[in-house]
Design an enzyme around this catalytic site. Sequence first.
Site, short mmCIF file in Angstrom:
data_model
loop_
_atom_site.label_atom_id
_atom_site.label_comp_id
_atom_site.label_asym_id
_atom_site.label_seq_id
_atom_site.Cartn_x
_atom_site.Cartn_y
_atom_site.Cartn_z
N GLU A 30 0.83 -1.21 0.00
CA GLU A 30 0.00 0.00 0.00
C GLU A 30 0.87 1.26 0.00
O GLU A 30 1.85 1.35 0.73
CB GLU A 30 -0.90 -0.01 1.24
CG GLU A 30 -1.79 1.23 1.32
CD GLU A 30 -2.83 1.11 2.41
OE1 GLU A 30 -3.56 0.11 2.45
OE2 GLU A 30 -2.90 2.04 3.24
N ASP A 122 -12.89 8.96 7.32
CA ASP A 122 -13.07 9.63 8.62
C ASP A 122 -13.33 11.11 8.39
O ASP A 122 -12.91 11.66 7.38
CB ASP A 122 -11.79 9.49 9.45
CG ASP A 122 -11.58 8.06 9.90
OD1 ASP A 122 -12.54 7.46 10.41
OD2 ASP A 122 -10.46 7.55 9.72
N ALA A 141 -19.75 2.55 4.35
CA ALA A 141 -19.00 1.89 3.28
C ALA A 141 -19.90 0.93 2.48
O ALA A 141 -19.74 0.78 1.27
CB ALA A 141 -17.81 1.14 3.86
N HIS A 165 -13.69 -1.64 14.97
CA HIS A 165 -13.53 -0.24 14.57
C HIS A 165 -13.69 0.65 15.81
O HIS A 165 -14.55 0.39 16.66
CB HIS A 165 -14.58 0.10 13.52
CG HIS A 165 -14.42 1.47 12.97
ND1 HIS A 165 -15.07 2.55 13.51
CD2 HIS A 165 -13.66 1.93 11.96
CE1 HIS A 165 -14.71 3.65 12.83
NE2 HIS A 165 -13.86 3.29 11.89
N GLN A 192 -7.17 -3.40 9.12
CA GLN A 192 -6.37 -2.35 9.74
C GLN A 192 -5.10 -3.01 10.26
O GLN A 192 -5.10 -4.22 10.52
CB GLN A 192 -7.20 -1.75 10.89
CG GLN A 192 -6.53 -0.67 11.68
CD GLN A 192 -6.15 0.50 10.80
OE1 GLN A 192 -5.17 0.42 10.05
NE2 GLN A 192 -6.91 1.56 10.86
P1 FAD Z 1 -17.88 1.58 7.67
O1 FAD Z 1 -17.81 0.14 7.32
O2 FAD Z 1 -18.96 2.38 7.06
O3 FAD Z 1 -17.95 1.66 9.26
C1 FAD Z 1 -17.83 2.90 9.96
C2 FAD Z 1 -18.44 2.73 11.35
O4 FAD Z 1 -19.86 2.66 11.22
C3 FAD Z 1 -18.03 1.45 12.06
O5 FAD Z 1 -17.93 1.69 13.43
C4 FAD Z 1 -19.18 0.50 11.76
O6 FAD Z 1 -19.31 -0.53 12.71
C5 FAD Z 1 -20.36 1.45 11.76
N1 FAD Z 1 -21.47 1.02 10.90
C6 FAD Z 1 -21.38 0.47 9.66
N2 FAD Z 1 -22.60 0.25 9.15
C7 FAD Z 1 -23.50 0.69 10.08
C8 FAD Z 1 -24.91 0.75 10.12
N3 FAD Z 1 -25.69 0.30 9.13
N4 FAD Z 1 -25.50 1.27 11.25
C9 FAD Z 1 -24.75 1.73 12.28
N5 FAD Z 1 -23.39 1.69 12.29
C10 FAD Z 1 -22.77 1.18 11.20
N6 FAD Z 1 -9.27 6.17 5.15
C11 FAD Z 1 -9.09 7.13 4.20
O7 FAD Z 1 -9.49 8.28 4.38
N7 FAD Z 1 -8.45 6.84 3.01
C12 FAD Z 1 -7.98 5.59 2.73
O8 FAD Z 1 -7.42 5.35 1.66
C13 FAD Z 1 -8.14 4.57 3.73
N8 FAD Z 1 -7.69 3.31 3.50
C14 FAD Z 1 -7.90 2.34 4.44
C15 FAD Z 1 -7.48 1.03 4.16
C16 FAD Z 1 -7.67 0.00 5.08
C17 FAD Z 1 -7.21 -1.40 4.75
C18 FAD Z 1 -8.32 0.29 6.33
C19 FAD Z 1 -8.51 -0.80 7.34
C20 FAD Z 1 -8.74 1.59 6.61
C21 FAD Z 1 -8.55 2.62 5.67
N9 FAD Z 1 -8.99 3.94 5.90
C22 FAD Z 1 -8.80 4.91 4.94
C23 FAD Z 1 -9.63 4.29 7.18
C24 FAD Z 1 -11.17 4.17 7.14
O9 FAD Z 1 -11.71 5.07 6.21
C25 FAD Z 1 -11.68 4.49 8.55
O10 FAD Z 1 -11.24 3.51 9.46
C26 FAD Z 1 -13.18 4.71 8.70
O11 FAD Z 1 -13.42 5.22 10.01
C27 FAD Z 1 -14.01 3.45 8.58
O12 FAD Z 1 -14.18 3.13 7.30
P2 FAD Z 1 -15.06 1.83 6.91
O13 FAD Z 1 -14.98 1.74 5.47
O14 FAD Z 1 -14.68 0.66 7.72
O15 FAD Z 1 -16.53 2.34 7.38
#
Ligand code: FAD
Length: 308
Positions: A30, A122, A141, A165, A192
């Site tokens: 990455e 975030d 997501a 998370h 992560q």
């Molecule tokens: P989601 O899956 O949407 O989850 C976010 C939160 O909402 C979680 O606590 C989840 O449990 C909760 N949630 C999900 N669905 C629901 C629902 N229906 N109702 C209530 N709660 C819910 N960030 C960047 O800005 N740029 C990047 O390029 C980037 N790359 C990353 C790559 C990897 C491998 C990882 C692990 C993280 C990366 N991140 C990046 C960080 C990521 O964007 C953050 O950790 C963010 O806070 C969570 O993203 P997510 O896609 O898991 O969100």
Amino acid sequence: MALGTPSVMPGGDPAIGRLVRVAAPTFSFEFFPPKTERGNELLWQAIRELEPLHPSFVSVTYGAGGSTRGRTVEITERIATETTLTPMAHLTAVNHSVAELRNLVGRLAEAGVRNLLALRGDPPGDPMGEWVRHPQGVDYAADLVRLIREAGDFSVGVAAFPYRHPRSPDVASDTEYFIDKCRAGADFAITQMFFDADDYFRLRDRVAAAGCDVPILAGIMPVTRMSTVERSEQMSGAPFPPALAAEFERVADDPEAVRQLGVEQASRLCERLLAGGAPGIHFYTLNRSTATREVWHNLALPTVAAGG
Ligand code: FAD
């Protein structure tokens, strides 16, 4: 869940979701879009130094604050056209309307990039600040996964959190929402960074126990300086394992010894993960190649590449 994904995407790149299933263990690197010209030189130096290792794919993150966002498309496009590597672009929902997200996905497809990591992202500034959805945007997501799936042939990955998370109230809801993303069409996941293999195995096992077979790649960052140990919780949401922290403390005054221990520790962690059946290792390189190459050599991963 991976049924909608062809094994080779339009443009010829392999679909990562399929690759992980047929050529495991995969290994991947990455990178992040740098902000300066010097940073750009270092990025391309790292890409060129890692290219001969024939990784399964490489990924480029999507800037949280906005300033480097266009660079994700540019860099993935350049990787697609100027190297032998398969690029994956990260994409987040932060400050984007659905129309903008569709547009971005279209631009990436035109650039030949068909592997995407769908993330919520975030809030800019304070990652633990209040999440405010763009008025015409999406909340999670899982929504972005659906949007990408509707846009055409893409292999879509999502984030997974071994420790949970930081915003999730408990492990059970974290698992439930992770599985939602898979049901929305994700065909692989990347974790992560973490430093305790058991955290990974527990995540994998609880997801499998809930009936979800989406492969979860292990995200690994070799420690190269003490600040990583100190900032681990802030960066990964998980406390740094105390026994391991004590090993680093013993050599804290010697930066080279810290680096060497970091490479050794990451190698041991990867060995345990692979022996325990992890389908792949995704290295957080921080745009540097040395530590990652050393871990890769310790693991004798050329055999993996030849086999893949
Ligand atoms: P989601 O899956 O949407 O989850 C976010 C939160 O909402 C979680 O606590 C989840 O449990 C909760 N949630 C999900 N669905 C629901 C629902 N229906 N109702 C209530 N709660 C819910 N960030 C960047 O800005 N740029 C990047 O390029 C980037 N790359 C990353 C790559 C990897 C491998 C990882 C692990 C993280 C990366 N991140 C990046 C960080 C990521 O964007 C953050 O950790 C963010 O806070 C969570 O993203 P997510 O896609 O898991 O969100």
